[in-house]
Design a protein around this motif. Structure first.
Motif, PDB file in Angstrom:
ATOM      1  N   GLN A  56      50.977  15.108  10.027  1.00  0.00           N
ATOM      2  CA  GLN A  56      50.342  15.337   8.731  1.00  0.00           C
ATOM      3  C   GLN A  56      50.507  14.129   7.812  1.00  0.00           C
ATOM      4  O   GLN A  56      49.571  13.699   7.152  1.00  0.00           O
ATOM      5  CB  GLN A  56      50.924  16.585   8.058  1.00  0.00           C
ATOM      6  CG  GLN A  56      50.547  17.881   8.715  1.00  0.00           C
ATOM      7  CD  GLN A  56      49.055  18.107   8.708  1.00  0.00           C
ATOM      8  OE1 GLN A  56      48.423  18.066   9.764  1.00  0.00           O
ATOM      9  NE2 GLN A  56      48.481  18.317   7.559  1.00  0.00           N
ATOM     10  N   GLY A  59      48.365  11.227   8.861  1.00  0.00           N
ATOM     11  CA  GLY A  59      46.938  11.436   8.624  1.00  0.00           C
ATOM     12  C   GLY A  59      46.519  11.404   7.165  1.00  0.00           C
ATOM     13  O   GLY A  59      45.343  11.612   6.843  1.00  0.00           O
ATOM     14  N   ARG A  60      47.434  11.113   6.285  1.00  0.00           N
ATOM     15  CA  ARG A  60      47.088  11.076   4.849  1.00  0.00           C
ATOM     16  C   ARG A  60      46.156   9.913   4.549  1.00  0.00           C
ATOM     17  O   ARG A  60      46.234   8.852   5.171  1.00  0.00           O
ATOM     18  CB  ARG A  60      48.357  10.952   4.002  1.00  0.00           C
ATOM     19  CG  ARG A  60      49.199  12.220   4.017  1.00  0.00           C
ATOM     20  CD  ARG A  60      50.523  12.014   3.332  1.00  0.00           C
ATOM     21  NE  ARG A  60      50.401  11.824   1.900  1.00  0.00           N
ATOM     22  CZ  ARG A  60      50.697  12.747   0.988  1.00  0.00           C
ATOM     23  NH1 ARG A  60      51.126  13.922   1.363  1.00  0.00           N
ATOM     24  NH2 ARG A  60      50.566  12.485  -0.294  1.00  0.00           N
ATOM     25  N   LYS A  61      45.306  10.107   3.549  1.00  0.00           N
ATOM     26  CA  LYS A  61      44.365   9.060   3.148  1.00  0.00           C
ATOM     27  C   LYS A  61      45.113   7.817   2.680  1.00  0.00           C
ATOM     28  O   LYS A  61      44.719   6.688   2.991  1.00  0.00           O
ATOM     29  CB  LYS A  61      43.455   9.587   2.040  1.00  0.00           C
ATOM     30  CG  LYS A  61      42.358   8.651   1.646  1.00  0.00           C
ATOM     31  CD  LYS A  61      41.422   9.292   0.644  1.00  0.00           C
ATOM     32  CE  LYS A  61      40.297   8.343   0.293  1.00  0.00           C
ATOM     33  NZ  LYS A  61      39.354   8.964  -0.652  1.00  0.00           N
ATOM     34  N   TYR A  62      46.178   8.013   1.938  1.00  0.00           N
ATOM     35  CA  TYR A  62      47.000   6.898   1.465  1.00  0.00           C
ATOM     36  C   TYR A  62      48.404   7.059   2.046  1.00  0.00           C
ATOM     37  O   TYR A  62      49.211   7.818   1.511  1.00  0.00           O
ATOM     38  CB  TYR A  62      47.059   6.872  -0.063  1.00  0.00           C
ATOM     39  CG  TYR A  62      45.708   6.721  -0.699  1.00  0.00           C
ATOM     40  CD1 TYR A  62      45.052   5.488  -0.670  1.00  0.00           C
ATOM     41  CD2 TYR A  62      45.066   7.800  -1.293  1.00  0.00           C
ATOM     42  CE1 TYR A  62      43.797   5.344  -1.231  1.00  0.00           C
ATOM     43  CE2 TYR A  62      43.815   7.656  -1.849  1.00  0.00           C
ATOM     44  CZ  TYR A  62      43.184   6.442  -1.816  1.00  0.00           C
ATOM     45  OH  TYR A  62      41.940   6.306  -2.365  1.00  0.00           O
ATOM     46  N   PRO A  63      48.696   6.362   3.132  1.00  0.00           N
ATOM     47  CA  PRO A  63      50.009   6.522   3.761  1.00  0.00           C
ATOM     48  C   PRO A  63      51.130   6.005   2.871  1.00  0.00           C
ATOM     49  O   PRO A  63      50.921   5.145   2.020  1.00  0.00           O
ATOM     50  CB  PRO A  63      49.896   5.692   5.036  1.00  0.00           C
ATOM     51  CG  PRO A  63      48.730   4.800   4.852  1.00  0.00           C
ATOM     52  CD  PRO A  63      47.847   5.407   3.813  1.00  0.00           C
ATOM     53  N   GLU A  77      53.669  17.524   2.364  1.00  0.00           N
ATOM     54  CA  GLU A  77      53.136  18.009   3.638  1.00  0.00           C
ATOM     55  C   GLU A  77      53.954  19.172   4.185  1.00  0.00           C
ATOM     56  O   GLU A  77      53.408  20.068   4.814  1.00  0.00           O
ATOM     57  CB  GLU A  77      53.026  16.874   4.659  1.00  0.00           C
ATOM     58  CG  GLU A  77      52.045  15.785   4.264  1.00  0.00           C
ATOM     59  CD  GLU A  77      50.621  16.276   4.038  1.00  0.00           C
ATOM     60  OE1 GLU A  77      50.222  17.303   4.639  1.00  0.00           O
ATOM     61  OE2 GLU A  77      49.888  15.637   3.268  1.00  0.00           O
TER      62      GLU A  77
END
Length: 114
Positions: A56, A59-63, A77
């Motif tokens: 999760q 897969g975040r837009k902004y790691p 998450e």
């Protein structure tokens, strides 16, 4: 646990040792059950939940880019993980223990280890 969870425990500094895990996570939050014996990583539900949590966060837009944003991402998450996922992992332990306790390796066959 089934039908619930504790807050994500973040180790502020140092390393999570077995004793720290007992003192900081298990004793304050978990009811100890007599007969709980699954300790190998492949039988450990925490490893399975951790894998889901890592996926999760990845897969975040902004790691996360630093320790603080990683802690925030993990906490966010964790709160989003479906309770059903956690319930399924806990309930799968009976099957996993049964499979592990009935597994045998024929050491007379050398090709088993190749």
């Amino acid at each position: 646990m089934i039908n619930g969870r504790t807050r994500l425990h973040v180790v502020p500094n140092g390393t999570m040792t077995g004793q720290r895990y007992i003192d900081e996570v298990l004793l304050p939050h978990v009811r100890l059950f007599r007969g709980a014996v699954a300790r190998t990583p492949d039988l450990n539900p925490i490893e399975n939940v951790w894998d889901a949590l890592v996926r999760q966060v990845a897969g975040r837009k902004y790691p996360p880019t630093n320790k603080n944003t990683l802690i925030r991402a993990l906490t966010e998450e964790w709160d989003k993980l479906p309770q059903q996922l956690l319930d399924n992992v806990v309930q799968s332990m009976v099957r996993r223990v049964n499979v592990a306790s009935h597994s045998t390796v024929d050491i007379s066959r050398t090709d088993t280890f190749l």
